[in-house]
Design a protein around this motif. Structure first.
Motif, PDB file in Angstrom:
ATOM      1  N   VAL A 277       0.835  -1.209   0.000  1.00  0.00           N
ATOM      2  CA  VAL A 277       0.000   0.000   0.000  1.00  0.00           C
ATOM      3  C   VAL A 277       0.866   1.254   0.000  1.00  0.00           C
ATOM      4  O   VAL A 277       0.636   2.185  -0.783  1.00  0.00           O
ATOM      5  N   LEU A 278       1.861   1.285   0.870  1.00  0.00           N
ATOM      6  CA  LEU A 278       2.729   2.466   0.942  1.00  0.00           C
ATOM      7  C   LEU A 278       3.500   2.661  -0.359  1.00  0.00           C
ATOM      8  O   LEU A 278       3.710   3.793  -0.805  1.00  0.00           O
ATOM      9  N   ARG A 279       3.900   1.577  -0.975  1.00  0.00           N
ATOM     10  CA  ARG A 279       4.602   1.685  -2.257  1.00  0.00           C
ATOM     11  C   ARG A 279       3.670   2.212  -3.343  1.00  0.00           C
ATOM     12  O   ARG A 279       4.041   3.076  -4.142  1.00  0.00           O
ATOM     13  N   LEU A 280       2.448   1.718  -3.390  1.00  0.00           N
ATOM     14  CA  LEU A 280       1.480   2.187  -4.374  1.00  0.00           C
ATOM     15  C   LEU A 280       1.161   3.663  -4.191  1.00  0.00           C
ATOM     16  O   LEU A 280       0.919   4.382  -5.158  1.00  0.00           O
ATOM     17  N   ALA A 281       1.160   4.108  -2.925  1.00  0.00           N
ATOM     18  CA  ALA A 281       0.873   5.518  -2.634  1.00  0.00           C
ATOM     19  C   ALA A 281       2.085   6.414  -2.836  1.00  0.00           C
ATOM     20  O   ALA A 281       1.971   7.637  -2.733  1.00  0.00           O
ATOM     21  N   GLY A 282       3.243   5.825  -3.117  1.00  0.00           N
ATOM     22  CA  GLY A 282       4.462   6.618  -3.252  1.00  0.00           C
ATOM     23  C   GLY A 282       4.956   7.156  -1.925  1.00  0.00           C
ATOM     24  O   GLY A 282       5.682   8.143  -1.877  1.00  0.00           O
ATOM     25  N   ALA A 283       4.565   6.487  -0.822  1.00  0.00           N
ATOM     26  CA  ALA A 283       4.919   6.975   0.516  1.00  0.00           C
ATOM     27  C   ALA A 283       5.895   6.055   1.227  1.00  0.00           C
ATOM     28  O   ALA A 283       6.198   6.276   2.402  1.00  0.00           O
ATOM     29  N   ASP A 284       6.404   5.043   0.528  1.00  0.00           N
ATOM     30  CA  ASP A 284       7.280   4.079   1.199  1.00  0.00           C
ATOM     31  C   ASP A 284       8.612   4.690   1.603  1.00  0.00           C
ATOM     32  O   ASP A 284       9.303   4.150   2.479  1.00  0.00           O
ATOM     33  N   GLY A 285       8.983   5.826   1.033  1.00  0.00           N
ATOM     34  CA  GLY A 285      10.214   6.510   1.451  1.00  0.00           C
ATOM     35  C   GLY A 285      10.011   7.434   2.629  1.00  0.00           C
ATOM     36  O   GLY A 285      10.984   7.939   3.207  1.00  0.00           O
ATOM     37  N   GLU A 286       8.758   7.650   3.023  1.00  0.00           N
ATOM     38  CA  GLU A 286       8.452   8.578   4.120  1.00  0.00           C
ATOM     39  C   GLU A 286       8.214   7.883   5.445  1.00  0.00           C
ATOM     40  O   GLU A 286       8.472   8.455   6.514  1.00  0.00           O
ATOM     41  N   VAL A 287       7.684   6.683   5.410  1.00  0.00           N
ATOM     42  CA  VAL A 287       7.319   5.996   6.651  1.00  0.00           C
ATOM     43  C   VAL A 287       7.320   4.495   6.398  1.00  0.00           C
ATOM     44  O   VAL A 287       7.081   4.041   5.283  1.00  0.00           O
ATOM     45  N   HIS A 288       7.610   3.742   7.441  1.00  0.00           N
ATOM     46  CA  HIS A 288       7.536   2.289   7.382  1.00  0.00           C
ATOM     47  C   HIS A 288       6.446   1.816   8.327  1.00  0.00           C
ATOM     48  O   HIS A 288       6.289   2.349   9.437  1.00  0.00           O
ATOM     49  N   PHE A 289       5.685   0.821   7.890  1.00  0.00           N
ATOM     50  CA  PHE A 289       4.650   0.280   8.763  1.00  0.00           C
ATOM     51  C   PHE A 289       5.315  -0.453   9.925  1.00  0.00           C
ATOM     52  O   PHE A 289       6.217  -1.266   9.713  1.00  0.00           O
ATOM     53  N   PRO A 290       4.895  -0.189  11.168  1.00  0.00           N
ATOM     54  CA  PRO A 290       5.556  -0.812  12.331  1.00  0.00           C
ATOM     55  C   PRO A 290       5.383  -2.325  12.348  1.00  0.00           C
ATOM     56  O   PRO A 290       4.310  -2.843  12.033  1.00  0.00           O
ATOM     57  N   THR A 291       6.429  -3.007  12.695  1.00  0.00           N
ATOM     58  CA  THR A 291       6.327  -4.453  12.879  1.00  0.00           C
ATOM     59  C   THR A 291       5.772  -4.737  14.265  1.00  0.00           C
ATOM     60  O   THR A 291       6.023  -3.995  15.215  1.00  0.00           O
ATOM     61  N   SER A 292       4.999  -5.800  14.366  1.00  0.00           N
ATOM     62  CA  SER A 292       4.345  -6.125  15.634  1.00  0.00           C
ATOM     63  C   SER A 292       5.289  -6.883  16.543  1.00  0.00           C
ATOM     64  O   SER A 292       5.974  -7.818  16.114  1.00  0.00           O
ATOM     65  N   GLY A 293       5.293  -6.492  17.810  1.00  0.00           N
ATOM     66  CA  GLY A 293       6.088  -7.213  18.794  1.00  0.00           C
ATOM     67  C   GLY A 293       5.256  -8.078  19.707  1.00  0.00           C
ATOM     68  O   GLY A 293       5.745  -8.635  20.681  1.00  0.00           O
ATOM     69  N   LYS A 294       3.950  -8.198  19.391  1.00  0.00           N
ATOM     70  CA  LYS A 294       3.061  -8.952  20.267  1.00  0.00           C
ATOM     71  C   LYS A 294       3.364 -10.442  20.203  1.00  0.00           C
ATOM     72  O   LYS A 294       3.505 -11.013  19.131  1.00  0.00           O
ATOM     73  N   SER A 295       3.428 -11.052  21.366  1.00  0.00           N
ATOM     74  CA  SER A 295       3.639 -12.497  21.423  1.00  0.00           C
ATOM     75  C   SER A 295       2.350 -13.244  21.745  1.00  0.00           C
ATOM     76  O   SER A 295       2.303 -14.471  21.685  1.00  0.00           O
ATOM     77  N   THR A 296       1.285 -12.515  22.091  1.00  0.00           N
ATOM     78  CA  THR A 296       0.018 -13.146  22.460  1.00  0.00           C
ATOM     79  C   THR A 296      -1.083 -12.772  21.475  1.00  0.00           C
ATOM     80  O   THR A 296      -2.239 -12.638  21.851  1.00  0.00           O
ATOM     81  N   ARG A 297      -0.709 -12.574  20.238  1.00  0.00           N
ATOM     82  CA  ARG A 297      -1.689 -12.235  19.209  1.00  0.00           C
ATOM     83  C   ARG A 297      -2.700 -13.375  19.078  1.00  0.00           C
ATOM     84  O   ARG A 297      -2.347 -14.550  19.071  1.00  0.00           O
ATOM     85  N   THR A 298      -3.985 -13.001  18.947  1.00  0.00           N
ATOM     86  CA  THR A 298      -5.031 -14.008  18.796  1.00  0.00           C
ATOM     87  C   THR A 298      -4.904 -14.704  17.454  1.00  0.00           C
ATOM     88  O   THR A 298      -4.894 -14.058  16.408  1.00  0.00           O
ATOM     89  N   ASN A 299      -4.803 -16.034  17.470  1.00  0.00           N
ATOM     90  CA  ASN A 299      -4.708 -16.805  16.235  1.00  0.00           C
ATOM     91  C   ASN A 299      -5.781 -17.886  16.224  1.00  0.00           C
ATOM     92  O   ASN A 299      -6.644 -17.957  17.102  1.00  0.00           O
TER      93      ASN A 299
END
Length: 340
Positions: A277-299
């Protein structure tokens, strides 16, 4: 090669202060090129837009990510044509979940419990004129403050239609029952969510627990998942008020059969789809989507544990309630369900 359908938008007349926007799908192609003005491109010259790259590339030349996004879009369109019969009118209230980024021509329909906090943080960076630089530096509660981001419902009729026609529209979806369990865990098993306990927990206990203790009726802080399910499938619940956004169906929040979303991201491939999405919007050089650090994510395994003590009768009723989300977003029926 068959081209994807796009929504064509027509303005309806204003009725008092209420405007209406009617959308319908037609078999029309995207323009082959876009007019583009800017550095290095002279007047009258054109170049391919990112969406043209995504949707018009030869199947053999597409990356796996592109092919996946295009496949989801096509599956959604087919499901809408198959399972929805009535066209209806969109109202301003339908557009409250569509966040607008005018700088990057983005419309994002946020869905609670599908990484919407981080996407709101990203959009605050993109729209903040330098006020914010790192998404994770923005407190979670600040990301949800009304007014920090504009929604499409705040614009005039003409402005709404322009953005629906021209902007990159995207949403992120999640396996419906995993999202539901995540909402229950967050809102009813966390001691700090006293507002939800008072607002919903006390009502659920009063209506669905035989002989409740006075403290439970007052605090509402020990709602079981079974009681939560009973509340959801009780016909009185939606007669009295709409579902809270945290457990409202995705199709009811984002109206994917009325609004033509260019990208349907999935929680299961969150980081990859967010980069796209960020690449399509031309915004991938401005911000990176945060990676999740959650270890108890509902699966799925965790959801199965919660559904273990739900009877087949209530499983079936709950599945019927969320059936359209399973269909539209191509999720299989969970194997742990007992009503088959």
């Amino acid at each position: 090669m068959t081209k994807p359908k796009v929504g064509r938008i027509f303005l309806a007349t204003c009725v008092g202060s209420l405007f209406m926007v009617i959308l319908y799908f037609q078999n029309i192609t995207r323009p082959a090129v876009e007019q583009f003005g800017g550095k290095g491109i002279g007047p009258g010259k054109t170049r391919r837009s990112p969406l043209q790259t995504l949707y018009n590339e030869d199947q053999l030349d597409m990356s796996a990510a592109q092919a996946s996004l295009r496949g989801r879009r096509e599956l959604l369109e087919e499901a809408c044509l198959t399972h929805t019969r009535k066209r209806r009118v969109l109202t301003p209230d339908d557009l409250r979940h569509l966040i607008v980024d005018d700088k990057h021509s983005l419309l994002y329909c946020y869905v609670p419990k599908v990484a919407c906090t981080n996407w709101k943080r990203v959009l605050m960076v993109l729209t903040g004129d330098g006020r914010y630089r790192e998404p994770l530096a923005i407190p979670a509660n600040e990301a949800h403050v009304a007014g920090n981001l504009r929604t499409l419902s705040e614009y005039s009729t003409g402005e709404i239609n322009h953005r629906l026609r021209r902007y990159l529209k995207f949403l992120f979806v999640r396996e419906p029952f995993e999202r539901l369990v995540s909402a229950y865990r967050n809102k009813f098993t966390r001691s700090y969510n006293t507002a939800f306990h008072k607002r919903y927990g006390t009502k659920i206990i009063r209506r669905h627990r035989p002989h409740p203790e006075p403290e439970a009726l007052e605090q509402g802080n020990d709602v079981s998942f079974k009681e939560f399910v009973q509340y959801l499938v009780d016909p009185r619940t939606q007669r009295e008020e709409p579902f809270n956004e945290h457990w409202e169906r995705i199709h009811s929040l984002c109206h994917p059969c009325l609004i033509h979303y260019d990208v349907v991201g999935k929680y299961e491939t969150l980081e990859q789809d967010s980069r796209s999405v960020l690449r399509l919007a031309g915004a991938d050089g401005e911000v990176h989507f945060p990676t999740s650090g959650k270890s108890t994510r509902t699966n799925g395994d965790m959801a199965a544990q919660f559904f273990h003590n739900i009877s087949p009768f209530y499983q079936k009723k709950l599945y019927n309630l969320y059936h359209m989300d399973f269909l539209l977003f191509n999720y299989s029926n969970p194997e742990y369900l007992k009503f088959r």
